[in-house]
Design a protein around this motif. Structure first.
Motif, PDB file in Angstrom:
ATOM      1  N   GLU A  91      32.928 -59.513 -36.817  1.00 61.60           N
ATOM      2  CA  GLU A  91      33.761 -60.117 -37.863  1.00 61.60           C
ATOM      3  C   GLU A  91      33.530 -61.617 -37.936  1.00 61.60           C
ATOM      4  O   GLU A  91      33.389 -62.186 -39.025  1.00 61.60           O
ATOM      5  CB  GLU A  91      35.240 -59.815 -37.585  1.00 61.60           C
ATOM      6  N   LYS A  92      33.496 -62.251 -36.786  1.00 60.40           N
ATOM      7  CA  LYS A  92      33.264 -63.703 -36.764  1.00 60.40           C
ATOM      8  C   LYS A  92      31.861 -64.024 -37.286  1.00 60.40           C
ATOM      9  O   LYS A  92      31.665 -64.930 -38.089  1.00 60.40           O
ATOM     10  CB  LYS A  92      33.426 -64.207 -35.333  1.00 60.40           C
ATOM     11  N   LEU A  93      30.912 -63.225 -36.810  1.00 61.11           N
ATOM     12  CA  LEU A  93      29.520 -63.456 -37.191  1.00 61.11           C
ATOM     13  C   LEU A  93      29.329 -63.310 -38.698  1.00 61.11           C
ATOM     14  O   LEU A  93      28.576 -64.063 -39.320  1.00 61.11           O
ATOM     15  CB  LEU A  93      28.646 -62.445 -36.440  1.00 61.11           C
ATOM     16  N   GLU A 126      31.257 -64.114 -40.979  1.00 60.32           N
ATOM     17  CA  GLU A 126      31.719 -65.281 -41.732  1.00 60.32           C
ATOM     18  C   GLU A 126      30.670 -66.388 -41.711  1.00 60.32           C
ATOM     19  O   GLU A 126      30.893 -67.479 -42.236  1.00 60.32           O
ATOM     20  CB  GLU A 126      33.059 -65.764 -41.155  1.00 60.32           C
ATOM     21  N   HIS A 127      29.550 -66.131 -41.057  1.00 64.94           N
ATOM     22  CA  HIS A 127      28.458 -67.104 -41.022  1.00 64.94           C
ATOM     23  C   HIS A 127      27.146 -66.508 -41.511  1.00 64.94           C
ATOM     24  O   HIS A 127      26.098 -67.063 -41.267  1.00 64.94           O
ATOM     25  CB  HIS A 127      28.284 -67.643 -39.593  1.00 64.94           C
ATOM     26  N   ARG A 128      27.207 -65.357 -42.159  1.00 63.52           N
ATOM     27  CA  ARG A 128      26.000 -64.732 -42.707  1.00 63.52           C
ATOM     28  C   ARG A 128      26.236 -64.521 -44.196  1.00 63.52           C
ATOM     29  O   ARG A 128      27.360 -64.260 -44.607  1.00 63.52           O
ATOM     30  CB  ARG A 128      25.753 -63.377 -42.044  1.00 63.52           C
ATOM     31  N   VAL A 133      37.824 -61.476 -47.807  1.00 68.42           N
ATOM     32  CA  VAL A 133      38.361 -62.603 -48.560  1.00 68.42           C
ATOM     33  C   VAL A 133      37.193 -63.499 -48.934  1.00 68.42           C
ATOM     34  O   VAL A 133      36.366 -63.849 -48.082  1.00 68.42           O
ATOM     35  CB  VAL A 133      39.378 -63.405 -47.708  1.00 68.42           C
ATOM     36  N   ASP A 159      36.162 -67.197 -50.780  1.00 66.37           N
ATOM     37  CA  ASP A 159      36.761 -68.448 -51.266  1.00 66.37           C
ATOM     38  C   ASP A 159      36.150 -68.871 -52.591  1.00 66.37           C
ATOM     39  O   ASP A 159      36.523 -69.896 -53.156  1.00 66.37           O
ATOM     40  CB  ASP A 159      36.660 -69.549 -50.214  1.00 66.37           C
ATOM     41  N   PRO A 207      31.312 -64.775 -46.753  1.00 68.59           N
ATOM     42  CA  PRO A 207      32.714 -64.401 -46.899  1.00 68.59           C
ATOM     43  C   PRO A 207      33.619 -65.360 -46.126  1.00 68.59           C
ATOM     44  O   PRO A 207      33.218 -65.863 -45.071  1.00 68.59           O
ATOM     45  CB  PRO A 207      32.796 -62.992 -46.314  1.00 68.59           C
ATOM     46  N   TYR A 208      34.799 -65.588 -46.663  1.00 71.62           N
ATOM     47  CA  TYR A 208      35.710 -66.463 -45.937  1.00 71.62           C
ATOM     48  C   TYR A 208      36.348 -65.701 -44.776  1.00 71.62           C
ATOM     49  O   TYR A 208      36.558 -66.244 -43.700  1.00 71.62           O
ATOM     50  CB  TYR A 208      36.795 -66.992 -46.877  1.00 71.62           C
ATOM     51  N   ARG A 209      36.650 -64.445 -45.011  1.00 71.44           N
ATOM     52  CA  ARG A 209      37.203 -63.602 -43.951  1.00 71.44           C
ATOM     53  C   ARG A 209      36.630 -62.221 -44.149  1.00 71.44           C
ATOM     54  O   ARG A 209      36.599 -61.695 -45.270  1.00 71.44           O
ATOM     55  CB  ARG A 209      38.727 -63.555 -44.059  1.00 71.44           C
ATOM     56  N   PHE A 210      36.168 -61.680 -43.059  1.00 65.94           N
ATOM     57  CA  PHE A 210      35.560 -60.356 -43.102  1.00 65.94           C
ATOM     58  C   PHE A 210      36.249 -59.520 -42.045  1.00 65.94           C
ATOM     59  O   PHE A 210      36.177 -59.821 -40.866  1.00 65.94           O
ATOM     60  CB  PHE A 210      34.069 -60.462 -42.812  1.00 65.94           C
ATOM     61  N   ARG A 211      36.961 -58.508 -42.475  1.00 63.80           N
ATOM     62  CA  ARG A 211      37.725 -57.712 -41.532  1.00 63.80           C
ATOM     63  C   ARG A 211      37.367 -56.247 -41.726  1.00 63.80           C
ATOM     64  O   ARG A 211      37.276 -55.767 -42.862  1.00 63.80           O
ATOM     65  CB  ARG A 211      39.223 -57.923 -41.778  1.00 63.80           C
ATOM     66  N   VAL A 212      37.166 -55.559 -40.617  1.00 66.20           N
ATOM     67  CA  VAL A 212      36.883 -54.135 -40.679  1.00 66.20           C
ATOM     68  C   VAL A 212      38.080 -53.408 -40.108  1.00 66.20           C
ATOM     69  O   VAL A 212      38.616 -53.808 -39.072  1.00 66.20           O
ATOM     70  CB  VAL A 212      35.638 -53.766 -39.852  1.00 66.20           C
ATOM     71  N   GLN A 268      38.779 -65.922 -33.840  1.00 58.38           N
ATOM     72  CA  GLN A 268      38.680 -65.803 -35.287  1.00 58.38           C
ATOM     73  C   GLN A 268      39.285 -66.991 -36.023  1.00 58.38           C
ATOM     74  O   GLN A 268      39.234 -67.046 -37.242  1.00 58.38           O
ATOM     75  CB  GLN A 268      39.363 -64.517 -35.761  1.00 58.38           C
ATOM     76  N   LEU A 299      31.326 -70.737 -33.828  1.00 58.25           N
ATOM     77  CA  LEU A 299      30.665 -69.429 -33.742  1.00 58.25           C
ATOM     78  C   LEU A 299      29.992 -69.244 -32.392  1.00 58.25           C
ATOM     79  O   LEU A 299      29.942 -68.148 -31.862  1.00 58.25           O
ATOM     80  CB  LEU A 299      29.626 -69.314 -34.860  1.00 58.25           C
TER      81      LEU A 299
END
Lengths: 340, 368, 188
Positions: free
Chosen positions: B50-52, B54-56, B316, B318, B324-329, C161, C167
């Motif tokens: 999820e964190k990753l 937000e940087h791809r 989410v 922006d 993505p601003y927020r990516f949640r699974v 998060q 990161l």
């Protein structure tokens, strides 16, 4: 008796011991091959043609592996447990009649090591010792999974030993003797294999045999998927191999006992039927081996087919099904024996 | 005062254990062999997807979704792509939707195959495992022919598919369906009426429908409890609204019913694939997708039915960066696993492995 | 490139278009619990209700039990971090009704280290999901039966998060050396 009288039993023991150990290693190959074929695979193919040298490679591998004793284990018991497991399995072969008598170099040689007059009792008591090896292994490992496995093993032993022994008593009553050789001869004189006289006993004995040898569907004590290998989790190298050998040697013992008690041992099929007399040209020990092989195959076949029972279900089968059936069978046998 | 001292035995099942399907760790408190309590410890495979993400950028994330449920990559791809398409309001061509349906149903069969094999193996039936892998191999071959990969497919793109199906592929899929239909009875012969299998799975881990919903079960474990909840029917996506299929449900809510539900899903999946192959429309496989994917600011939740259950994506945007601003699974395995301590309480150690198998988890998805 | 735009201060949460009818469960909720729902928004087919944090449990109980709502499944609990905003976290709940087959998203806005009432008493399924939000964002949940980290190790510091969490991890302490872990564990 000549002065060389001690030599013959020694040679017999050497032959039987080596034959059993080789049979055990090749039993492993048989199991792997048969299961592979059942599962549409090939099984071992690399070592030798169709993998026939695989058991030898396995044995060398196990011998050369590092033998680890866990730091917190009870070292003495940890060492003695596999020995206690393997030795009873091997010495049980002392009373198994592989054949009748044969003439070798002009001598009359019996194809069994000893004809003890309480042979069956001897087998029952000796094979029961084997489970102490499993219990001690679980205890000595000082680890939780092996401990659970050894608890399961002792419970299993108690439940199934009773049923097996009662079934053996039924056969003893039918045959009127405890000697393994005499039981085979009784089948010759009665003109019938005892499988036709005691079919229920055969079924119960075989199920009990599966449980005694820790085979599927009763392989709870070494349930890999539950107890990560069970009692031999902490074992490696040759000591692990001893447990392994003991399991397969026990399978051969069970097959041999079933063959002897129910399928006429070394006798050819229907030895009293005249037109089948030509079967007698095949030596008796060959018949014995063929019959044993059939049962060993059934062992493997069951393993490839069935899931595993749960601990409490195993107990239920033992106490609520097998023991009542065994009791009833013994009762009926005794009544018929007295009245007929 | 009790005569015997009865301590609880605390046993650590996993993270290295043959039956925890990866790196699941279950701390069991045992009374004899009976489970008094259990604590599930997860996170050993946490890779921060999820964190990753937000940087791809948006297209790269397709590749990350492969790595979540790695035995069912196509459905993860589908869920992610559809969520972004919903956010951007992209119309996906009908042919692409059909092919996506075929792919995700093939994937469902492959995933259920893997599940059935390992589940049966946990209960001690080793042959079923090999039979299942034999058929799963054929599906992997089909996927390989379609996209070149056998496990992490990245088989979908935002707006459609990366490429059209190769010629003759549809015929091979039909041939597979015909073959697979003859193989299902083989599994059933070994298990369905097997006395030991029934004794091991019946009345184990029973959960009522209402409880199952409350504790968050989705997918086959929920349907095994008799709740006809299937995202494919309730909120149709891809092309599922155009096909005729049934949602099998159980009644007892035990392991055996979950097994029967999944086995019936094999057949329903075949039904869907056959209809999709028969009615496969012509046309493009990619919709009108802008060169630079940058969804407008906003957030959305979209769920699909993965083989494990409801796979949801909450994304989410922006509206101005290309990530993505927020990516949640919403991982189905994670939520289903939550029910494990409750399901195994009071059962035996041997049932724990059966239960872990019956809720069908993939640790890559639980931990992400 | 070059110019970094200022970070966004929150989602747009657009109001529903005038020609769209609001789902049937929203107005009974608004009349049953006046001023609990501060805003209703709609975007690409999803309905969202923004709820005052202190009224969250009342709203959730209503949504769970009311006939026209009967949201019996709490599919997802998650959060979004908007650092420039004073109430920096959006905690959002994805609800689904297996009877009516409709969905809604409920959101509350909380400041850093402000607690959110736990909905585990309404839906047991929120247990692990709230633990994950706590683990990943550091949002405490009031009344949660078992609030521990779930995915990250227990001795982990920081909440990955959050937008201000890099990161690459915690930076100067990359935790490649096992001794780093011990230091984390014993020197808080």
């Amino acid at each position: 008796m000549t002065s060389m009288g001690w030599l013959l039993p020694l040679v017999q023991i050497l032959i039987v011991l080596n034959a059993v150990l080789i049979a055990v290693t090749y039993m492993v190959l048989l199991e792997r091959k048969v299961i592979a074929w059942a599962q549409s695979r090939l099984g071992p193919m690399r070592v030798g043609p169709h993998g026939v040298l695989q058991p030898i490679a396995d044995a060398i591998k196990l011998l050369l592996k590092e033998d680890i004793t866990p730091a917190r284990a009870d070292k003495w018991l940890f060492t003695i447990a596999p020995i206690m497991s393997l030795v009873p399995a091997l010495i049980a072969f002392a009373v198994i009649p592989f054949g009748g008598h044969a003439r070798i170099f002009g001598r009359d040689v019996p194809l069994f090591i000893a004809d003890v007059n309480v042979g069956l009792l001897y087998i029952v008591s000796i094979t029961s010792i084997g489970v102490y090896g499993i219990i001690l292994a679980g205890y000595a490992s000082n680890s939780k999974y092996p401990l659970l496995a050894s608890l399961r093993a002792s419970a299993q032993l108690i439940s199934y030993e009773v049923a097996i022994t009662m079934m053996l008593v039924s056969v003893i009553v039918t045959a009127g003797t405890l000697s393994m050789v005499a039981i085979v001869e009784a089948q010759l004189h009665n003109h019938v294999w005892f499988v036709f006289v005691q079919p229920v006993a055969l079924v119960v004995l075989f199920i009990g045999g599966l449980a005694e040898t820790n085979r599927t569907p009763f392989d709870l004590a070494e349930a890999e998927q539950e107890l990560t290998g069970g009692f031999h989790t902490e074992y490696s190298g040759m000591r692990f191999a001893m447990f392994f050998l003991a399991e397969y040697a026990n399978m051969i013992v069970v097959s041999a006992v079933v063959t002897t008690l129910f399928f006429g041992g070394w006798l050819p099929p229907f030895p009293n039927v005249g037109w089948l007399a030509f079967l007698g040209w095949i030596p008796g020990w060959m018949w014995f081996l063929v019959k044993c092989f059939v049962f060993l195959y059934v062992f493997v076949w069951i393993r490839a087919t069935l899931p595993r029972y749960r601990y409490d279900q195993l107990m239920r089968v033992g106490w609520k099904v097998l023991i009542p059936v065994a009791l009833a069978n013994l009762f009926v046998t005794a009544i018929l024996k007295v009245w007929l | 005062m009790s005569l015997f001292d009865t301590d609880e035995l605390v046993i650590n099942m996993g993270p290295q254990h043959p039956s925890t399907h990866g790196v699941l760790r279950v701390v069991l408190r045992l009374d004899g062999e009976r489970v008094v309590g259990a604590d599930v410890v997860i996170g050993y495979l946490h890779r921060g997807i999820e964190k990753l993400s937000e940087h791809r950028d948006w297209q790269q994330i397709v590749m990350l979704t492969d790595r979540m449920d790695y035995v069912s990559a196509a459905t993860s791809n589908l869920g992610y792509c559809e969520t972004v398409e919903k956010l951007m309001q992209i119309e996906v061509p009908r042919r692409a939707r059909y092919i996506r349906t075929i792919l995700s149903e093939l994937q469902r069969i492959a995933s259920h195959n893997l599940w059935l094999g390992t589940h049966a193996m946990d209960i001690g039936a080793m042959t079923v495992f090999l039979y299942n892998f034999r058929e799963r191999e054929l599906i992997l071959d089909l996927f390989e022919e379609f996209c070149g990969a056998r496990l992490t497919y990245s088989s979908m793109r935002i707006g459609g598919l990366p490429l059209d199906i190769p010629s003759g592929w549809a015929r091979k899929v039909s041939a597979f369906c015909d073959l697979f239909e003859t193989k299902i009875p083989e599994y059933e012969d070994l298990l369905t009426h097997n006395r030991i299998w029934k004794e091991r799975t019946r009345n184990i881990g029973v959960i009522s429908g209402a409880d199952a919903i409350a504790i968050g079960l989705t997918g086959p474990p929920l349907r095994g409890s008799g709740v006809p909840r299937d995202v494919r029917k309730d909120e149709p996506y891809a092309a599922y609204d155009e096909f005729d299929f049934d949602v099998p449900i159980g009644s007892a809510g035990d392991i055996y019913d979950r097994y029967l539900v999944r086995l019936e899903e094999f057949r329903q999946s075949l039904r869907i694939i056959r209809q999709a192959i028969a009615g496969l429309p012509e046309g493009p496989v990619v919709g009108k997708v802008p060169r630079l994917i940058k969804p407008p600011a906003g957030e959305t939740y979209h769920a699909i039915e993965s083989p494990k259950g409801e796979l949801g994506f909450f994304i989410v945007s922006d509206g101005r960066s290309n990530v993505p601003y927020r990516f949640r699974v919403r991982p189905p395995s994670f939520c289903n696993l939550q029910a494990l301590p409750r399901l195994i309480k009071g059962h035996l150690v041997a049932d724990v492995v059966a239960m872990i198998g019956s809720i069908d988890i993939v640790l890559g998805e639980v931990d992400r | 490139m070059g110019v970094n735009p200022a970070p966004p201060a929150g989602p747009p949460d657009p109001p529903p278009p005038a020609d769209l009818s609001v789902p049937g469960f929203i107005s009974p909720l608004q009349s049953a619990l006046p001023d609990a729902v501060t805003q209703v928004s709609y975007w690409v087919g999803d309905w969202t209700m923004i709820v005052a944090t202190n009224r969250l449990l009342d709203v959730m109980r209503h949504l769970r039990t009311a006939q026209e709502a009967s949201f019996d499944a709490c599919c997802d609990v998650t959060a979004t971090d908007w650092p420039p905003r004073a109430e920096r976290f959006d905690v959002s709940y994805a609800l689904f009704s297996t009877r009516h087959r409709h969905r809604v998203r409920v959101k509350v806005r909380v400041a850093d280290s402000q607690a959110v009432p736990s909905v585990t008493s309404v839906w047991p399924s929120a247990n692990w999901l709230e633990r994950e939000v706590f683990d990943m964002f550091g949002i405490p949940f009031d009344g949660h039966p078992d609030l521990r980290r779930i995915l990250m190790p227990d001795e982990w510091q920081g909440h990955p998060q959050r937008k201000d969490y890099p990161l690459e991890g915690p930076g100067e302490m990359l935790l490649e050396n096992p001794m780093d872990w011990l230091r984390l564990r014993y020197e808080p």
